[in-house]
Motif scaffolding. Structure first.
Motif, PDB file in Angstrom:
ATOM      1  N   GLN A   1       0.757  -0.993   0.026  1.00  0.00           N
ATOM      2  CA  GLN A   1       0.683  -0.125  -0.399  1.00  0.00           C
ATOM      3  C   GLN A   1       0.898   1.653  -0.262  1.00  0.00           C
ATOM      4  OE1 GLN A   1      -2.952  -0.346  -0.350  1.00  0.00           O
ATOM      5  NE2 GLN A   1      -3.280  -2.511  -0.470  1.00  0.00           N
ATOM      6  N   LEU A   2       1.416   1.928  -1.211  1.00  0.00           N
ATOM      7  CA  LEU A   2       2.291   3.111  -0.941  1.00  0.00           C
ATOM      8  C   LEU A   2       0.677   4.464  -0.960  1.00  0.00           C
ATOM      9  CD1 LEU A   2       4.319   2.416  -4.649  1.00  0.00           C
ATOM     10  CD2 LEU A   2       4.744   1.903  -2.137  1.00  0.00           C
ATOM     11  N   PRO A   3       1.629   4.985  -0.523  1.00  0.00           N
ATOM     12  CA  PRO A   3       1.519   6.650  -0.452  1.00  0.00           C
ATOM     13  C   PRO A   3       0.558   7.369  -1.408  1.00  0.00           C
ATOM     14  CG  PRO A   3       3.527   6.378   0.774  1.00  0.00           C
ATOM     15  CD  PRO A   3       3.110   5.080  -0.382  1.00  0.00           C
ATOM     16  N   ARG A   4      -0.689   7.927  -1.142  1.00  0.00           N
ATOM     17  CA  ARG A   4      -1.166   8.056  -2.477  1.00  0.00           C
ATOM     18  C   ARG A   4      -0.948   9.231  -2.707  1.00  0.00           C
ATOM     19  NH1 ARG A   4      -7.346   4.987  -1.255  1.00  0.00           N
ATOM     20  NH2 ARG A   4      -6.509   3.084  -2.093  1.00  0.00           N
ATOM     21  N   ASN A   5       0.034  10.156  -2.332  1.00  0.00           N
ATOM     22  CA  ASN A   5       0.223  11.648  -2.912  1.00  0.00           C
ATOM     23  C   ASN A   5       0.703  11.865  -4.407  1.00  0.00           C
ATOM     24  OD1 ASN A   5       2.733  10.103  -1.693  1.00  0.00           O
ATOM     25  ND2 ASN A   5       3.380  11.497  -0.447  1.00  0.00           N
ATOM     26  N   THR A   6       0.742  11.104  -5.041  1.00  0.00           N
ATOM     27  CA  THR A   6       1.412  10.937  -6.107  1.00  0.00           C
ATOM     28  C   THR A   6       0.253  11.001  -7.446  1.00  0.00           C
ATOM     29  OG1 THR A   6       0.964   8.201  -6.853  1.00  0.00           O
ATOM     30  CG2 THR A   6       3.193   8.277  -5.770  1.00  0.00           C
ATOM     31  N   LYS A   7       0.460  11.948  -9.043  1.00  0.00           N
ATOM     32  CA  LYS A   7      -0.375  12.238  -9.644  1.00  0.00           C
ATOM     33  C   LYS A   7      -0.480  11.105 -10.232  1.00  0.00           C
ATOM     34  CE  LYS A   7       1.902  16.952 -10.254  1.00  0.00           C
ATOM     35  NZ  LYS A   7       2.845  17.818 -11.275  1.00  0.00           N
ATOM     36  N   ALA A   8      -0.002  10.124 -10.376  1.00  0.00           N
ATOM     37  CA  ALA A   8      -0.337   8.737 -11.412  1.00  0.00           C
ATOM     38  C   ALA A   8       0.191   7.605 -10.753  1.00  0.00           C
ATOM     39  CB  ALA A   8      -0.146   8.582 -12.986  1.00  0.00           C
ATOM     40  N   PHE A   9      -0.161   6.833 -10.763  1.00  0.00           N
ATOM     41  CA  PHE A   9       0.284   5.423  -9.859  1.00  0.00           C
ATOM     42  C   PHE A   9       1.583   4.843 -10.528  1.00  0.00           C
ATOM     43  CE2 PHE A   9       1.122   1.113 -10.244  1.00  0.00           C
ATOM     44  CZ  PHE A   9       0.817   0.358  -9.561  1.00  0.00           C
ATOM     45  N   ALA A  10       2.265   4.971  -9.205  1.00  0.00           N
ATOM     46  CA  ALA A  10       3.692   5.136  -8.737  1.00  0.00           C
ATOM     47  C   ALA A  10       3.335   2.687  -8.680  1.00  0.00           C
ATOM     48  CB  ALA A  10       4.121   5.381  -7.493  1.00  0.00           C
ATOM     49  N   GLY A  11       4.856   2.144 -10.038  1.00  0.00           N
ATOM     50  CA  GLY A  11       4.945   0.487  -9.669  1.00  0.00           C
ATOM     51  C   GLY A  11       6.570   0.811  -8.778  1.00  0.00           C
ATOM     52  N   ILE A  12       6.577   0.039  -8.363  1.00  0.00           N
ATOM     53  CA  ILE A  12       7.899  -0.985  -7.479  1.00  0.00           C
ATOM     54  C   ILE A  12       8.654  -0.895  -8.858  1.00  0.00           C
ATOM     55  CG2 ILE A  12       9.541  -2.079  -6.284  1.00  0.00           C
ATOM     56  CD1 ILE A  12       6.703  -1.753  -4.478  1.00  0.00           C
ATOM     57  N   SER A  13      10.245  -0.905  -8.690  1.00  0.00           N
ATOM     58  CA  SER A  13      10.356  -0.805  -9.886  1.00  0.00           C
ATOM     59  C   SER A  13      12.038  -1.076  -9.513  1.00  0.00           C
ATOM     60  CB  SER A  13      10.636   0.514 -10.849  1.00  0.00           C
ATOM     61  OG  SER A  13      11.956   1.324 -10.014  1.00  0.00           O
ATOM     62  N   GLY A  14      12.614  -1.437  -8.143  1.00  0.00           N
ATOM     63  CA  GLY A  14      14.034  -2.318  -7.578  1.00  0.00           C
ATOM     64  C   GLY A  14      13.438  -2.418  -6.160  1.00  0.00           C
ATOM     65  N   LEU A  15      14.458  -3.334  -6.008  1.00  0.00           N
ATOM     66  CA  LEU A  15      14.731  -4.231  -4.356  1.00  0.00           C
ATOM     67  C   LEU A  15      15.971  -4.173  -3.763  1.00  0.00           C
ATOM     68  CD1 LEU A  15      11.331  -7.075  -4.023  1.00  0.00           C
ATOM     69  CD2 LEU A  15      11.478  -4.194  -3.085  1.00  0.00           C
TER      70      LEU A  15
END
Length: 315
Positions: free
Chosen positions: A199-213
């Motif tokens: 559950q990422l924060p919803r303070n982004t203009k668009a959906f944010a996808g996880i890209s690295g760990l």
């Protein structure tokens, strides 16, 4: 006397039980940035034994670099008539990690049939000791558990296992972590795994996808994320903002249904060099708990790669 004490309190030279000091906030400082014009589509980066290992999703090789981003060697993985492997033909190496035996594990995204693969290489890249495994069976089981589109973009080793991040998109706006064993490919039809939504924060203009760990010695999982205007796991889209976040005590959350990060930073708020950069991966060079030295890799979808060395302080 009363006026003198009030003056000291205002000046900050005395403390008061009624006075609350502002909380310290995490900070990020850019130390170094470098554009690699001759290495396409950087997608993942690892650090081990004083060296960096750089991977690209349509590159024919992976690079070994020093920590100042100077090229030490290049290890051939694939053959191609063009500098960038055609999109329809690439294995799409989007994530990697260092296994306990120090081998490098490179994972295809699983977003098409040709991308249902993983590669294992020793640190020297000896082709005779390289293994290619098809992951069709495992990926099919993951989709049956509720992830409609497999699009693995992050990978790292936990105590006794691995965690894989599956990137969502505008049509499937959920990121997931897949927890499994550190040799899941050996028994794909029966190996156990658990899927948790992030559950990422919803303070982004668009959906944010996880890209690295990446994970540190304090069991803290770091992740990168970016916004991209795409509705599926195959097509690229307009690049937006990139972020870095972290989840504490990740090994205690391997059976959780949902996980919420403990921290989250928008990179361009800390340095304008991150504007319009699609951060694809992260690795940890060193850290003492509060102060971390990290390397980030960015892909601009135009055929080159940008690297960033940053200091992250988490009070």
């Amino acid at each position: 006397m009363k006026n003198w004490i009030n003056w000291l309190l205002m000046a900050g030279l005395m403390s008061s039980t009624n006075q609350k000091l502002p909380d310290q906030q995490p900070s990020l400082t850019l130390i170094e940035a470098k554009l690699l014009e001759d290495f396409p589509s950087g997608s993942s980066i690892e650090y081990t034994s004083g060296k960096l290992y750089l991977f690209g999703d349509d590159a024919t090789e992976y690079r070994v670099l020093d920590t100042a981003y100077n090229k030490l060697s290049a290890i051939q993985l694939f053959t191609s008539k063009t500098k960038r492997i055609e999109k329809s033909k690439k294995t799409d190496i989007e994530s990697s990690t260092v296994l306990p035996n120090k081998s490098l594990l490179m994972l295809g995204s699983g977003s098409t049939a040709l991308r249902n693969k993983l590669l294992i290489s020793n640190a020297t890249g000896d082709p005779a000791k390289r293994t290619i495994v098809h992951t069709k069976t495992f990926n099919a089981r993951v989709r049956k558990r509720g992830i409609k589109e497999t699009n693995y973009e992050g990978l790292t080793a936990l105590k006794g296992g691995l965690v894989i991040s599956n990137r969502g998109n505008l049509a499937q706006p959920v990121n997931h972590l897949v927890f499994t064993s550190n040799d899941f490919w050996k028994n794909q039809s029966r190996v156990s795994f658990h899927i948790a939504a992030v559950q990422l924060p919803r303070n982004t203009k668009a959906f944010a996808g996880i890209s690295g760990l990446a994970i540190d010695h304090n069991d803290r999982l770091f992740f990168t994320a970016s916004t991209e205007a795409t509705t599926n796991a195959y097509d690229d889209g307009e690049i937006g903002d990139s972020y870095i976040g972290w989840i504490n005590d990740i090994s205690t959350k391997t059976s959780a249904g949902s996980i919420t990060p403990n921290g989250w930073l928008k990179l361009s708020d800390h340095d304008s060099a991150f504007k319009d950069q699609k951060i694809e991966g992260v690795c940890i060079q060193e850290g003492n708990g509060a102060t971390m030295l990290l390397h980030l890799v960015a892909d601009n979808d135009k055929g080159n790669t940008r690297l960033f060395k940053v200091k992250l302080i988490i009070p």
